[in-house]
Design an enzyme around this catalytic site. Structure first.
Site, PDB file in Angstrom:
ATOM      1  N   GLY A 121       0.829  -1.201   0.000  1.00  0.00           N
ATOM      2  CA  GLY A 121       0.000   0.000   0.000  1.00  0.00           C
ATOM      3  C   GLY A 121       0.859   1.244   0.000  1.00  0.00           C
ATOM      4  O   GLY A 121       1.874   1.306   0.710  1.00  0.00           O
ATOM      5  N   LEU A 155      -0.945   7.366   2.424  1.00  0.00           N
ATOM      6  CA  LEU A 155      -0.125   8.151   3.349  1.00  0.00           C
ATOM      7  C   LEU A 155       0.702   7.270   4.277  1.00  0.00           C
ATOM      8  O   LEU A 155       1.888   7.520   4.477  1.00  0.00           O
ATOM      9  CB  LEU A 155      -1.013   9.096   4.159  1.00  0.00           C
ATOM     10  CG  LEU A 155      -1.412  10.380   3.447  1.00  0.00           C
ATOM     11  CD1 LEU A 155      -2.280  11.233   4.358  1.00  0.00           C
ATOM     12  CD2 LEU A 155      -0.194  11.160   2.991  1.00  0.00           C
ATOM     13  N   ARG A 177     -13.871   7.765  15.064  1.00  0.00           N
ATOM     14  CA  ARG A 177     -12.709   8.603  14.779  1.00  0.00           C
ATOM     15  C   ARG A 177     -13.113  10.066  14.697  1.00  0.00           C
ATOM     16  O   ARG A 177     -14.078  10.411  14.015  1.00  0.00           O
ATOM     17  CB  ARG A 177     -12.047   8.186  13.457  1.00  0.00           C
ATOM     18  CG  ARG A 177     -10.876   9.079  13.085  1.00  0.00           C
ATOM     19  CD  ARG A 177     -10.195   8.623  11.816  1.00  0.00           C
ATOM     20  NE  ARG A 177     -11.010   8.762  10.637  1.00  0.00           N
ATOM     21  CZ  ARG A 177     -11.175   9.894   9.949  1.00  0.00           C
ATOM     22  NH1 ARG A 177     -10.598  11.005  10.364  1.00  0.00           N
ATOM     23  NH2 ARG A 177     -11.921   9.921   8.866  1.00  0.00           N
ATOM     24  N   ARG A 237     -18.805  12.876  14.569  1.00  0.00           N
ATOM     25  CA  ARG A 237     -19.511  12.334  13.411  1.00  0.00           C
ATOM     26  C   ARG A 237     -20.626  11.371  13.783  1.00  0.00           C
ATOM     27  O   ARG A 237     -21.690  11.369  13.155  1.00  0.00           O
ATOM     28  CB  ARG A 237     -18.504  11.634  12.486  1.00  0.00           C
ATOM     29  CG  ARG A 237     -17.551  12.607  11.843  1.00  0.00           C
ATOM     30  CD  ARG A 237     -16.455  11.913  11.068  1.00  0.00           C
ATOM     31  NE  ARG A 237     -15.624  12.910  10.392  1.00  0.00           N
ATOM     32  CZ  ARG A 237     -14.563  12.614   9.659  1.00  0.00           C
ATOM     33  NH1 ARG A 237     -14.192  11.342   9.521  1.00  0.00           N
ATOM     34  NH2 ARG A 237     -13.868  13.561   9.064  1.00  0.00           N
TER      35      ARG A 237
END
Length: 647
Positions: free
Chosen positions: A50, A53, A445, A340
């Site tokens: 991968g 970032l 998160r 959220r």
């Protein structure tokens, strides 16, 4: 998979959290870990799977240190990684606004935001690393927004009362990835990183119980290829596409992590999926994905619905007296910037009660009229212009003139492969970074923390901890001609032949879409025992039909996207059952895991006496029940308390 077995206080889950005061744990641990001498690093090969970032930053950092690195990506370029889609910003406890921020407050906000279901030591280290990330990225040339005097600008995000989010308009993820990509390609250029583009990892290889390499399919030629090394880093992102419709790119999948799970890496908290409140609503069955409108928009946009059920007037014709700014009303201390999970549940409640807007009734308004009047359209454009442009292109509505319509959608996944403090999984030699691991976010998160975790893991944590593994492990020379590699490659080829040989009547997409409906209806924003039991049964039936009736076109020894996709759907069908089973076993509500049986006035009710732990699942075979291990969570710094954003 039938039934489950619980293993409480499992000796398989050794967190390796160092002793001592929390502010000193990481520095103490770095000193106590064994080091690899600079002249010895070139003797070791590390495989990074991968190149988002987490992966790009890890590969660049490891190569800069002197290791030989193999970087594997399913894309034609690391620049296409899904990290570019993280729009709103990255958190760091710099306190540039002098508004009371600190490393400890970022740590506190993250633990609370995750509803007390994360490991304290890992979260504190993340907060510590945040300040260095910004300095590092500025040095790379990342064009963060700046104030008039030249200092870096900040804005706030959900679940906090300070401004700590650094941003580059609405394309922060893209700019950060370009910084990491530049560092990575520098190492490719000087020969320390070998890039393997358009390869999909289908398995990890273990030798003497240690992860020593990967099996991958060349997506251009169809050839099965192998890579051997001394350690593997899994940086493959999340599994939100198990729900079919999500904000994730279509290529995001669970395959590499799932295959690692089958080789001995425990999967932790798979039921912790994040529902993002600020997405463009579904408009028809033809859609293949959903589009995220950044949480940063809630800094200036006000969320509301008509007070009267079924009010179908255009939004600009509804006077203030007929509007319900429900987040501002219910959570006055945080207003529109609640976390959220809280914002998502409230939007669903309003729509379920008949106050939803749009033709489907499954939307609420995000209105910028007040901000435009106060700041001017130009100031709003400077902050969010590309987001407004994207919204207008998709909906044919001008958000400068009419409110956006938004609704929650599957977004991030807090669950992932279990890791210890060193980011090493239960499979020695397999390190897991970024969204692919479970460690930092608990059950929810906070916005702008995904980029922070990916870069912290890749730049500042894994490059330290992998060295300790290399020095303290007995790693005999192993090449791709080893029997374990030949066996794993043969199994990958057999799986390919199996998929191609079924020649059924249904497309892989039809199975994926049906799985998505099962998951969203029974394991989405709200869950209950009956629905979860129903989901587990339906997924088993669907998986059985998939292996009897899927039709995969083309051949294995060629470019074949139909084959790639079918393999990923097969893994989603297996993983979806584990996700629903994990949700069924967790008899509490916490963060994004909202069990309808455990609530008080619409708010989540935790059960700390019985569920203050990480649930880590061990694979026991395709036809055997997985074992549910528990890692107890202790809170010495941020004491367990009712999570409230009302005051």
């Amino acid at each position: 998979m039938s039934g489950t077995v619980d293993q409480i206080g499992s000796d398989r889950l050794v967190s390796r959290v160092p002793s001592g005061p929390i502010a000193q744990k990481w520095d103490k641990h770095k000193f106590e870990m064994k080091l690899v001498a600079p002249t010895n690093k070139r003797k070791y090969t590390i495989i990074v799977v991968g190149t988002g970032l987490a992966g790009a930053s890890a590969a660049a950092s490891l190569a800069e240190l002197g290791y030989n690195v193999h970087a594997v990506t399913i894309h034609d370029s690391p620049r296409r990684a899904h990290s570019i889609a993280a729009q709103g910003g990255i958190n760091a406890a710099k306190n540039y606004q002098n508004d009371g921020d600190s490393i400890y407050r970022l740590f506190y906000d993250t633990v609370k935001g995750g509803d007390f279901r994360s490991r304290e030591a890992n979260v504190y280290r993340l907060a510590q690393s945040s300040t260095a990330i910004i300095d590092h990225c500025v040095a790379q040339g990342v064009p963060f927004a700046r104030e008039y005097g030249g200092t870096l600008a900040n804005r706030t995000f959900g679940g906090v009362q300070v401004s700590r989010t650094f941003y580059a308009r609405g394309q922060t993820g893209q700019q950060l990835l370009l910084g990491a990509y530049g560092s990575l390609m520098r190492q490719v250029g000087i020969g320390r990183v070998t890039m393997h583009a358009r390869r999909e990892v289908l398995d990890v290889v273990t030798v003497d119980g240690v992860c020593r390499g990967v099996i991958m399919r060349n997506m251009t030629t169809g050839a099965i290829e192998s890579l051997a090394g001394h350690a593997v880093m899994m940086c493959t992102g999340g599994y939100g596409n198990a729900y079919y419709l999500s904000t994730n790119a279509k290529g995001c999948n669970v395959t590499a992590a799932w295959r690692a799970y089958k080789r001995g890496a425990f999967f932790a908290n798979p039921c912790y999926t994040q529902i993002h409140p600020t997405c463009i609503p579904v408009t028809g069955d033809y859609q293949s994905k959903l589009t995220l409108m950044s949480e940063s928009l809630r800094n200036d946009g006000r969320v509301w619905v008509p007070k009267t059920k079924g009010d179908s007037r255009p939004p600009n014709e509804i006077p203030e007296s007929d509007r319900d700014y429900y987040l501002e009303r219910k959570y006055p201390a945080f207003g529109n910037m609640v976390p959220r999970d809280v914002a998502s549940r409230n939007a669903k409640q309003r729509c379920d009660e008949g106050q939803g807007v749009g033709t489907s009734g499954k939307a609420v308004y995000l209105d910028f009229a007040d901000a435009i009047k106060r700041l001017g359209a130009k100031a709003i454009e400077e902050k969010y212009g590309n987001l407004f442009h994207m919204y207008a292109k998709i909906t044919a509505e001008d958000p400068y003139k009419v409110p956006m319509r938004i609704y929650p959608a599957i977004h991030y996944t807090m669950g992932g492969l279990w890791v210890d403090y060193n980011l090493q999984s239960t499979l020695p030699g397999l390190f897991v970074l970024g969204e692919a691991n479970f460690s930092d976010h608990g059950a929810n998160r906070l916005g702008a923390s995904a980029l922070m975790q990916g870069l912290a893991d890749g730049y500042f944590v894994a490059p330290y901890t992998v060295g300790d593994h290399l020095v303290t492990s007995k790693l005999a020379p192993v090449g791709t001609d080893h029997a374990a590699f030949r066996e794993a490659a043969g199994q990958a080829e057999a799986k390919t032949k199996q998929l191609l040989g079924i020649k059924g009547r249904r497309s892989a997409d039809s199975f994926h879409r049906e799985l998505g409906h099962i998951m969203w209806d029974n394991c989405g924003m709200s869950r209950n025992a009956a629905g979860l039991e129903k989901a587990v049964g339906k997924i088993r039936e669907l998986r059985s039909e998939f292996w009897e009736n899927v039709r995969v076109l083309g051949q294995g020894d060629e470019l074949n996207q139909s084959l790639e996709y079918a393999g990923r759907v097969g893994d989603f069908l297996e993983f979806g059952e584990l996700l629903a089973t994990d949700a069924l076993k967790r008899n509490e509500s916490c963060g994004g895991h909202f069990r309808e049986e455990y609530q008080e006035e619409g708010e989540a009710v935790r059960d700390d006496d019985h569920f203050c732990h990480v649930a880590a699942w061990e694979y026991k075979g395709d036809n055997a029940a997985p074992v549910r291990h528990q890692e107890p969570l202790t809170f010495d710094e941020v004491h367990l308390t009712k999570r409230s954003y009302r005051e």
